[in-house]
Structure formats: structure tokens, C-alpha cells
Scaffold this motif. Structure first.
Motif, mmCIF file in Angstrom:
data_model
loop_
_atom_site.group_PDB
_atom_site.id
_atom_site.type_symbol
_atom_site.label_atom_id
_atom_site.label_comp_id
_atom_site.label_asym_id
_atom_site.label_seq_id
_atom_site.Cartn_x
_atom_site.Cartn_y
_atom_site.Cartn_z
ATOM 1 N N GLU B 22 0.827 -1.202 0.000
ATOM 2 C CA GLU B 22 0.000 0.000 0.000
ATOM 3 C C GLU B 22 0.865 1.259 0.000
ATOM 4 O O GLU B 22 1.892 1.314 0.673
ATOM 5 N N CYS B 23 0.391 2.244 -0.706
ATOM 6 C CA CYS B 23 1.059 3.546 -0.759
ATOM 7 C C CYS B 23 0.013 4.609 -0.471
ATOM 8 O O CYS B 23 -1.012 4.681 -1.156
ATOM 9 N N ARG B 24 0.265 5.421 0.540
ATOM 10 C CA ARG B 24 -0.691 6.451 0.933
ATOM 11 C C ARG B 24 -0.044 7.827 0.972
ATOM 12 O O ARG B 24 1.065 7.995 1.485
ATOM 13 N N SER B 25 -0.747 8.791 0.426
ATOM 14 C CA SER B 25 -0.336 10.183 0.609
ATOM 15 C C SER B 25 -1.078 10.679 1.843
ATOM 16 O O SER B 25 -2.305 10.611 1.907
ATOM 17 N N THR B 75 -5.930 9.108 -2.091
ATOM 18 C CA THR B 75 -4.788 9.009 -1.179
ATOM 19 C C THR B 75 -4.200 7.607 -1.098
ATOM 20 O O THR B 75 -3.287 7.364 -0.330
ATOM 21 N N LEU B 76 -4.733 6.681 -1.878
ATOM 22 C CA LEU B 76 -4.272 5.295 -1.746
ATOM 23 C C LEU B 76 -4.094 4.618 -3.088
ATOM 24 O O LEU B 76 -4.997 4.606 -3.928
ATOM 25 N N THR B 78 -2.460 0.766 -4.475
ATOM 26 C CA THR B 78 -1.903 -0.520 -4.055
ATOM 27 C C THR B 78 -1.267 -1.233 -5.237
ATOM 28 O O THR B 78 -1.740 -1.131 -6.373
#
Lengths: 112, 117
Positions: B22-25, B75-76, B78
Motif C-alpha cells: 500500500e502507498c498512501r499520501s 490518497t491510496l 496498491t
């Protein structure tokens, strides 16, 4: 496609010596960015250059953007052991997509 | 400043299993995120551009069916490595661009180190 070449790949210096890494793009860049990646870490933004012939300084680091906006350099004066890491230049691809094309990076080792 | 998080930071999995990253700002919205792969002592190689609400754009040579990308919200993003094999072991890093003045700047996540046994 667009390519960004960076030399040298590795550089070992004695603490106190200067260091320079060079970046060349196959196409004209709208801007160029420099990043530093410490061993085991992720790239951290250092600076961006936008104007032709631009020179910017951050303490002992001097960044230059070529007149033709196809090359750039990073020069470190009087290296310290804290300068160890890999320095990447990166140019934006065509259009304003945010897509970055990275150079191969120059890994700097500093001997105390 | 802007922050991008990534989870997990490290993962070890067996060959043939799938892994989701997961990558979140955290404090800004990102309609676009980028996924990179970095092998030891090499540069970051862009794998794909993740687009919120639409399909990802993959770089040449990257298998779409193997690296599934979903950008479900602003904001996400994956990345799922499906049927992982030892050669997929690498450092996966995401980034999110944030428009600043005068140009766009990338904010990188801390990376995910994937080891496939």
C-alpha cells in the motif's frame, strides 16, 4: 524513449576532497531534480533546477543546469562522511504528468 | 512537508503467493502515483503510473497481470505482486507528485523490501 545518463557510477573519495556527478539527457528537459538515497533508505528530494544555466547552492552542494537544459551537475565541496549515499538526477518526461526518468545514480563513498 | 507512507516496510513470502503493498499520501491528494522497483546497487526503474479512477499505465516490459495496480482513492494506491517468484525480490518504492511552484515535485514512500523464498 527519453534517457537520462549519469556518470560516474561510483566514486570513492577521501574525506575533505571534492566530488562531482554529471547528468545528461537525450532530450531537452523542462526541469531537473536531484535526489539523495542513503543506504537502505528511499530517495530524498534535494533540489530542482528550472532555468537554463541556473546555479543553486546548498551549503557545500552546488547544482548546475546546462544552457541547453540537457545536462546538469552536482558538486560537493570538501566531502564529509555524512555525504555518503547515492545521488540521482531525474528529469520529467514529456507533458506535465509528474513522471520522472531517473539517471543511474552515482554512489559516493567517503573515507574518513 | 508532504508525507507518503508505504506498508509493509518488509515482507517475506513464499514463491507462488501474492503480496499487496500500500502507498498512501498522508496530507495531500494524489490523482497520480508512481511505482518503482529498485534492485541492489541499481537505479529506480519506473514500473507503472497509477491513476485514480482509471487503469494504470505500465512501462514497457512490465507485466500488467503480474503487477496489479489499484488506485481506489485520492490518497491510496496498491501494488499487488501476484504469484511472486524469487526474481521479484526487490525494493518497491512508490511516489506521489505534488504540484508546487514552479514545478511538480515527487514525494517518495519509505519503500517495501520484498523477499520471495
Amino acid at each position: 524513449g527519453q534517457q537520462v545518463m549519469q556518470i560516474p557510477q561510483y566514486q570513492h573519495v577521501q574525506e575533505g576532497e571534492d566530488f562531482t556527478t554529471y547528468c545528461n539527457s537525450s532530450t531537452t528537459l523542462s526541469n531537473i531534480q536531484w535526489y539523495k538515497q542513503r543506504p537502505g533508505g528511499h530517495p530524498v528530494f534535494l533540489i530542482q533546477l528550472v532555468k537554463s544555466g541556473e546555479v543553486k547552492k546548498q551549503k557545500r552542494l552546488t547544482f548546475q543546469f546546462g544552457e541547453a537544459k540537457k545536462n546538469s551537475s552536482l558538486h560537493i565541496t570538501a566531502t564529509q562522511t555524512t555525504d555518503v549515499g547515492t545521488y540521482f538526477c531525474a528529469g520529467h518526461g514529456s507533458g506535465n504528468t509528474g513522471k520522472l526518468i531517473f539517471g543511474q545514480g552515482t554512489t559516493l563513498q567517503v573515507k574518513p | 512537508g508532504a508525507v507518503v507512507s508505504q506498508h509493509p516496510s518488509r515482507v517475506i513470502c513464499k514463491s507462488g503467493t501474492s503480496v499487496k503493498i500500500e502507498c498512501r499520501s498522508l496530507d495531500f491528494q494524489a490523482t497520480t502515483m508512481f511505482w518503482y522497483r529498485q534492485f541492489p546497487k541499481q537505479s529506480l526503474m519506473l514500473m507503472a503510473t497509477s491513476n485514480e479512477g482509471s487503469k494504470a499505465t505500465y512501462e514497457q516490459g512490465v507485466e500488467k497481470d503480474k503487477f496489479l495496480i489499484n488506485h481506489a482513492s485520492l490518497t491510496l494506491s496498491t501494488l499487488t505482486v501476484t504469484s511472486a517468484h524469487p526474481e521479484d525480490s526487490s525494493f518497491y518504492i512508490c511516489s506521489a507528485p505534488r504540484q508546487g511552484l514552479p514545478v511538480m515535485r515527487q514525494y517518495f514512500g519509505p519503500g517495501t523490501r520484498l523477499t520471495v523464498t
